[in-house]
Design a protein around this motif. Structure first.
Motif, PDB file in Angstrom:
ATOM      1  N   ILE A  16       0.837  -1.211   0.000  1.00 52.91           N
ATOM      2  CA  ILE A  16       0.000   0.000   0.000  1.00 52.91           C
ATOM      3  C   ILE A  16       0.868   1.256   0.000  1.00 52.91           C
ATOM      4  O   ILE A  16       0.607   2.222  -0.730  1.00 52.91           O
ATOM      5  CB  ILE A  16      -0.940   0.005   1.213  1.00 52.91           C
ATOM      6  CG1 ILE A  16      -1.925  -1.168   1.125  1.00 52.91           C
ATOM      7  CG2 ILE A  16      -1.704   1.317   1.298  1.00 52.91           C
ATOM      8  CD1 ILE A  16      -2.815  -1.320   2.338  1.00 52.91           C
ATOM      9  N   LEU A  17       1.933   1.240   0.814  1.00 50.60           N
ATOM     10  CA  LEU A  17       2.830   2.393   0.873  1.00 50.60           C
ATOM     11  C   LEU A  17       3.510   2.632  -0.467  1.00 50.60           C
ATOM     12  O   LEU A  17       3.646   3.772  -0.926  1.00 50.60           O
ATOM     13  CB  LEU A  17       3.881   2.173   1.962  1.00 50.60           C
ATOM     14  CG  LEU A  17       4.897   3.307   2.187  1.00 50.60           C
ATOM     15  CD1 LEU A  17       4.186   4.611   2.489  1.00 50.60           C
ATOM     16  CD2 LEU A  17       5.847   2.949   3.319  1.00 50.60           C
ATOM     17  N   LEU A  18       3.910   1.552  -1.134  1.00 50.49           N
ATOM     18  CA  LEU A  18       4.549   1.669  -2.453  1.00 50.49           C
ATOM     19  C   LEU A  18       3.592   2.267  -3.469  1.00 50.49           C
ATOM     20  O   LEU A  18       3.971   3.132  -4.266  1.00 50.49           O
ATOM     21  CB  LEU A  18       5.026   0.290  -2.913  1.00 50.49           C
ATOM     22  CG  LEU A  18       5.836   0.241  -4.213  1.00 50.49           C
ATOM     23  CD1 LEU A  18       7.123   1.045  -4.071  1.00 50.49           C
ATOM     24  CD2 LEU A  18       6.158  -1.199  -4.602  1.00 50.49           C
ATOM     25  N   LEU A  19       2.329   1.819  -3.435  1.00 56.55           N
ATOM     26  CA  LEU A  19       1.327   2.347  -4.366  1.00 56.55           C
ATOM     27  C   LEU A  19       1.092   3.839  -4.150  1.00 56.55           C
ATOM     28  O   LEU A  19       1.010   4.624  -5.098  1.00 56.55           O
ATOM     29  CB  LEU A  19       0.011   1.580  -4.204  1.00 56.55           C
ATOM     30  CG  LEU A  19       0.001   0.122  -4.691  1.00 56.55           C
ATOM     31  CD1 LEU A  19      -1.298  -0.553  -4.309  1.00 56.55           C
ATOM     32  CD2 LEU A  19       0.208   0.066  -6.212  1.00 56.55           C
ATOM     33  N   VAL A  37       7.607  14.178   4.256  1.00 53.54           N
ATOM     34  CA  VAL A  37       8.172  13.550   5.456  1.00 53.54           C
ATOM     35  C   VAL A  37       7.074  13.218   6.455  1.00 53.54           C
ATOM     36  O   VAL A  37       7.055  12.132   7.060  1.00 53.54           O
ATOM     37  CB  VAL A  37       9.228  14.471   6.105  1.00 53.54           C
ATOM     38  CG1 VAL A  37       9.717  13.872   7.416  1.00 53.54           C
ATOM     39  CG2 VAL A  37      10.403  14.694   5.160  1.00 53.54           C
ATOM     40  N   ILE A  38       6.105  14.138   6.622  1.00 51.36           N
ATOM     41  CA  ILE A  38       4.979  13.887   7.529  1.00 51.36           C
ATOM     42  C   ILE A  38       4.153  12.708   7.041  1.00 51.36           C
ATOM     43  O   ILE A  38       3.748  11.845   7.836  1.00 51.36           O
ATOM     44  CB  ILE A  38       4.098  15.145   7.646  1.00 51.36           C
ATOM     45  CG1 ILE A  38       4.878  16.263   8.340  1.00 51.36           C
ATOM     46  CG2 ILE A  38       2.813  14.843   8.412  1.00 51.36           C
ATOM     47  CD1 ILE A  38       4.169  17.594   8.330  1.00 51.36           C
ATOM     48  N   TYR A  39       3.913  12.639   5.721  1.00 51.24           N
ATOM     49  CA  TYR A  39       3.168  11.507   5.171  1.00 51.24           C
ATOM     50  C   TYR A  39       3.810  10.185   5.585  1.00 51.24           C
ATOM     51  O   TYR A  39       3.143   9.259   6.057  1.00 51.24           O
ATOM     52  CB  TYR A  39       3.149  11.562   3.634  1.00 51.24           C
ATOM     53  CG  TYR A  39       2.583  12.819   3.025  1.00 51.24           C
ATOM     54  CD1 TYR A  39       1.699  13.641   3.723  1.00 51.24           C
ATOM     55  CD2 TYR A  39       2.920  13.181   1.730  1.00 51.24           C
ATOM     56  CE1 TYR A  39       1.180  14.786   3.151  1.00 51.24           C
ATOM     57  CE2 TYR A  39       2.408  14.327   1.152  1.00 51.24           C
ATOM     58  CZ  TYR A  39       1.548  15.132   1.864  1.00 51.24           C
ATOM     59  OH  TYR A  39       1.053  16.250   1.293  1.00 51.24           O
ATOM     60  N   LEU A  40       5.127  10.102   5.368  1.00 53.93           N
ATOM     61  CA  LEU A  40       5.839   8.852   5.615  1.00 53.93           C
ATOM     62  C   LEU A  40       5.893   8.519   7.104  1.00 53.93           C
ATOM     63  O   LEU A  40       5.789   7.346   7.487  1.00 53.93           O
ATOM     64  CB  LEU A  40       7.260   8.943   5.040  1.00 53.93           C
ATOM     65  CG  LEU A  40       7.336   9.136   3.519  1.00 53.93           C
ATOM     66  CD1 LEU A  40       8.777   9.309   3.077  1.00 53.93           C
ATOM     67  CD2 LEU A  40       6.698   7.957   2.799  1.00 53.93           C
ATOM     68  N   LEU A  41       6.061   9.538   7.948  1.00 54.42           N
ATOM     69  CA  LEU A  41       6.100   9.290   9.393  1.00 54.42           C
ATOM     70  C   LEU A  41       4.776   8.727   9.891  1.00 54.42           C
ATOM     71  O   LEU A  41       4.748   7.790  10.702  1.00 54.42           O
ATOM     72  CB  LEU A  41       6.440  10.586  10.142  1.00 54.42           C
ATOM     73  CG  LEU A  41       7.883  11.083  10.042  1.00 54.42           C
ATOM     74  CD1 LEU A  41       8.034  12.432  10.725  1.00 54.42           C
ATOM     75  CD2 LEU A  41       8.843  10.079  10.675  1.00 54.42           C
ATOM     76  N   LEU A  47       1.523   1.620  10.571  1.00 57.42           N
ATOM     77  CA  LEU A  47       1.971   0.247  10.376  1.00 57.42           C
ATOM     78  C   LEU A  47       2.573  -0.326  11.650  1.00 57.42           C
ATOM     79  O   LEU A  47       2.321  -1.488  12.004  1.00 57.42           O
ATOM     80  CB  LEU A  47       2.997   0.207   9.235  1.00 57.42           C
ATOM     81  CG  LEU A  47       3.427  -1.188   8.743  1.00 57.42           C
ATOM     82  CD1 LEU A  47       2.211  -1.977   8.269  1.00 57.42           C
ATOM     83  CD2 LEU A  47       4.446  -1.062   7.616  1.00 57.42           C
ATOM     84  N   GLU A  48       3.350   0.481  12.360  1.00 54.32           N
ATOM     85  CA  GLU A  48       4.000   0.005  13.588  1.00 54.32           C
ATOM     86  C   GLU A  48       2.972  -0.379  14.645  1.00 54.32           C
ATOM     87  O   GLU A  48       3.106  -1.413  15.323  1.00 54.32           O
ATOM     88  CB  GLU A  48       4.925   1.090  14.126  1.00 54.32           C
ATOM     89  CG  GLU A  48       5.661   0.691  15.393  1.00 54.32           C
ATOM     90  CD  GLU A  48       6.499   1.825  15.962  1.00 54.32           C
ATOM     91  OE1 GLU A  48       7.205   1.600  16.950  1.00 54.32           O
ATOM     92  OE2 GLU A  48       6.435   2.940  15.405  1.00 54.32           O
ATOM     93  N   GLU A  49       1.942   0.456  14.831  1.00 57.27           N
ATOM     94  CA  GLU A  49       0.929   0.182  15.850  1.00 57.27           C
ATOM     95  C   GLU A  49       0.112  -1.067  15.525  1.00 57.27           C
ATOM     96  O   GLU A  49      -0.384  -1.750  16.418  1.00 57.27           O
ATOM     97  CB  GLU A  49      -0.008   1.389  15.989  1.00 57.27           C
ATOM     98  CG  GLU A  49       0.645   2.619  16.613  1.00 57.27           C
ATOM     99  CD  GLU A  49       1.084   2.359  18.040  1.00 57.27           C
ATOM    100  OE1 GLU A  49       0.362   1.646  18.771  1.00 57.27           O
ATOM    101  OE2 GLU A  49       2.157   2.855  18.419  1.00 57.27           O
ATOM    102  N   SER A  50      -0.034  -1.365  14.231  1.00 56.46           N
ATOM    103  CA  SER A  50      -0.871  -2.499  13.838  1.00 56.46           C
ATOM    104  C   SER A  50      -0.139  -3.835  13.888  1.00 56.46           C
ATOM    105  O   SER A  50      -0.765  -4.889  13.976  1.00 56.46           O
ATOM    106  CB  SER A  50      -1.410  -2.270  12.422  1.00 56.46           C
ATOM    107  OG  SER A  50      -0.352  -2.307  11.472  1.00 56.46           O
TER     108      SER A  50
END
Length: 217
Positions: A16-19, A37-41, A47-50
């Motif tokens: 999903i992130l790649l898309l 940068v905010i988008y990626l953070l 993803l980390e929380e899940s």
């Protein structure tokens, strides 16, 4: 805890992130702005929380990341359509040097110093500040430099420059190296209508082209 759900969520998040990165356009890392940068953070946080929470199912991950992707799309669309939004949220191109003079307030606003100007110039293949006519800092943090016209490209070894005024301080050692003194230096400043070294951003001397002075604007 089974490792398979974690691996599955990682793979799903990666896809999903790649898309979404592809939808953001073909920008390299040097072109990423503060919004990117905010988008990626935030993506990383989602993803980390899940990963380690069994209560978070695959559907939750997909919906959350798609929702965030939709927010990004709407935000970018707003920037594309609105000039005011672009100015407020992304900033604008700032002029650092105009016709050889430095804009002091703009330089301080962008937290730039003389040594950084030297470094940026060298990265653009410029080893003598007297070559710079106009210099801009773009909204993405990149630099654009317009040079004066020369008959041939200048190289680093073409000039042996001696700093005369730097950080509002006179370099008396270099003055002696070129067989001059402070009286001569102030005469050179007076010829250009400069009354004090406080008005000088930088000055140097080369036996090939003489003295070069960059004033505060």
């Amino acid at each position: 805890m089974s490792i398979l759900p974690i691996i599955g969520k990682l793979i799903l998040g990666f896809i999903i992130l790649l898309l979404i990165m592809r939808l953001m356009g073909k920008r390299n890392l040097a072109q990423l702005n503060a919004g990117d940068v905010i988008y990626l953070l935030v993506f990383g946080g989602i993803l980390e929380e899940s990963l380690y929470d069994n209560k978070v199912k695959y559907g939750h991950v997909i919906l959350t990341m798609i929702a965030w992707g939709l927010i990004i799309f709407l935000f970018e669309y707003l920037l594309y359509k609105s000039k005011i939004a672009r100015f407020i949220l992304k900033g604008n191109t700032d002029v650092l040097i105009k016709e050889g003079d430095v804009y002091t307030k703009v330089l301080k606003y962008n937290r730039l110093e003389l040594d950084q100007i030297h470094s940026i110039a060298r990265n653009h293949g410029i080893f003598d500040l007297s070559e710079i006519k106009n210099m801009y800092i773009e909204s993405d943090g990149g630099f654009t430099i317009e040079t004066y016209d020369y008959k041939y490209p200048l190289k680093e070894y073409d000039y042996n420059n001696y700093d005369l005024i730097k950080n509002k301080t006179i370099n008396t050692i270099n003055l002696r190296k070129i067989n001059q003194n402070e009286v001569w230096l102030y005469q050179q400043l007076n010829k250009r209508g400069i009354k004090s070294i406080e008005d000088v951003f930088y000055a140097d001397w080369s036996f090939d082209r003489g003295i070069h002075i960059i004033k505060y604007k």
